[in-house]
Scaffold this motif. Structure first.
Motif, PDB file in Angstrom:
ATOM      1  N   GLU A  19      -6.729   4.488  -9.676  1.00  0.00           N
ATOM      2  CA  GLU A  19      -5.994   3.232  -9.532  1.00  0.00           C
ATOM      3  C   GLU A  19      -6.894   2.146  -8.941  1.00  0.00           C
ATOM      4  O   GLU A  19      -6.805   0.984  -9.306  1.00  0.00           O
TER       5      GLU A  19
ATOM      6  N   ARG B 172      -5.816  11.930  -4.067  1.00  0.00           N
ATOM      7  CA  ARG B 172      -7.104  11.249  -3.907  1.00  0.00           C
ATOM      8  C   ARG B 172      -7.653  10.826  -5.266  1.00  0.00           C
ATOM      9  O   ARG B 172      -8.067   9.678  -5.458  1.00  0.00           O
TER      10      ARG B 172
ATOM     11  N   ASP C 113       0.831  -1.209   0.000  1.00  0.00           N
ATOM     12  CA  ASP C 113       0.000   0.000   0.000  1.00  0.00           C
ATOM     13  C   ASP C 113       0.862   1.255   0.000  1.00  0.00           C
ATOM     14  O   ASP C 113       0.586   2.209  -0.722  1.00  0.00           O
TER      15      ASP C 113
ATOM     16  N   LEU D 228       2.169   6.927  -6.617  1.00  0.00           N
ATOM     17  CA  LEU D 228       1.248   8.012  -6.966  1.00  0.00           C
ATOM     18  C   LEU D 228       1.854   9.366  -6.604  1.00  0.00           C
ATOM     19  O   LEU D 228       1.705  10.337  -7.347  1.00  0.00           O
TER      20      LEU D 228
ATOM     21  N   TYR E 250      -5.544   8.018  -6.670  1.00  0.00           N
ATOM     22  CA  TYR E 250      -5.774   6.784  -5.920  1.00  0.00           C
ATOM     23  C   TYR E 250      -7.100   6.150  -6.329  1.00  0.00           C
ATOM     24  O   TYR E 250      -7.183   4.937  -6.492  1.00  0.00           O
TER      25      TYR E 250
ATOM     26  N   GLN F  27       2.328   1.809  -3.369  1.00  0.00           N
ATOM     27  CA  GLN F  27       1.355   2.381  -4.307  1.00  0.00           C
ATOM     28  C   GLN F  27       1.205   3.883  -4.067  1.00  0.00           C
ATOM     29  O   GLN F  27       1.193   4.667  -5.011  1.00  0.00           O
ATOM     30  N   ILE F  28       1.123   4.284  -2.802  1.00  0.00           N
ATOM     31  CA  ILE F  28       1.016   5.711  -2.474  1.00  0.00           C
ATOM     32  C   ILE F  28       2.274   6.437  -2.935  1.00  0.00           C
ATOM     33  O   ILE F  28       2.191   7.526  -3.519  1.00  0.00           O
TER      34      ILE F  28
END
Length: 163
Positions: free
Chosen positions: A160, A154, A99, A106, A157, A102-103
């Motif tokens: 995605e 946001r 996680d 981004l 995300y 992924q953040i």
């Protein structure tokens, strides 16, 4: 990093030990490439050693290092834009949690002006006023960039999550 500090002055050694990891994380987020981040941190400490600035306190020293590191990263990004695109897949190596990776992925895709304030605020824990002083922009600009950066994250995300 510590084993390579044996030839440094005591001040430089202390600065590397105190701020090296923090600067590396900042540069990793800004450049999206571990190798570029290492180069930027090395360049930052090289400037620290050659310029030998006088600091009022440790916070002033850290702010100076962050400012120099972010300027070096900006220069690298400008150069990269002119030369060729570099993959940001390697940024996932920074985090062991999927996680978080992924953040981070981004975050790297955000515009640089949002990326740096988000990193300084959420990862390094600085307040808007402190970030303002480090980056040479108004506190209102920092708050607006945080707001816009969060909104952009946001949206990215959610896109995605739909995939």
């Amino acid at each position: 990093m510590p084993e390579k500090t044996e030839r440094l002055s005591p001040d430089a050694r202390r600065a590397v030990e105190l701020y090296g990891n923090s600067l590396y994380r900042l540069c990793s987020v800004m450049t999206g490439c571990p190798e570029d981040a290492q180069d930027a941190v090395q360049e930052c400490f090289l400037r620290y050693i050659t310029k030998a600035p006088d600091f009022a306190d440790s916070e002033h020293e850290k702010a100076w290092l962050i400012r120099v590191a972010s300027n070096i990263c900006r220069d690298m990004l400008r150069h990269r834009k002119r030369m060729s695109a570099v993959s940001t897949d390697e940024i996932k190596d920074i985090s062991s949690c999927e996680d978080n990776a992924q953040i981070l992925d981004l975050l790297v895709s955000l515009d640089e002006k949002y990326r740096i304030v988000i990193h300084l605020h959420y990862v390094e824990g600085y307040k808007a006023g402190e970030i303002s002083a480090m980056l040479g922009i108004s506190e209102a600009a920092v708050k607006k960039r945080l707001q816009r950066g969060r909104e952009s994250l946001r949206i990215l995300y959610e896109k995605e999550a739909v995939r």
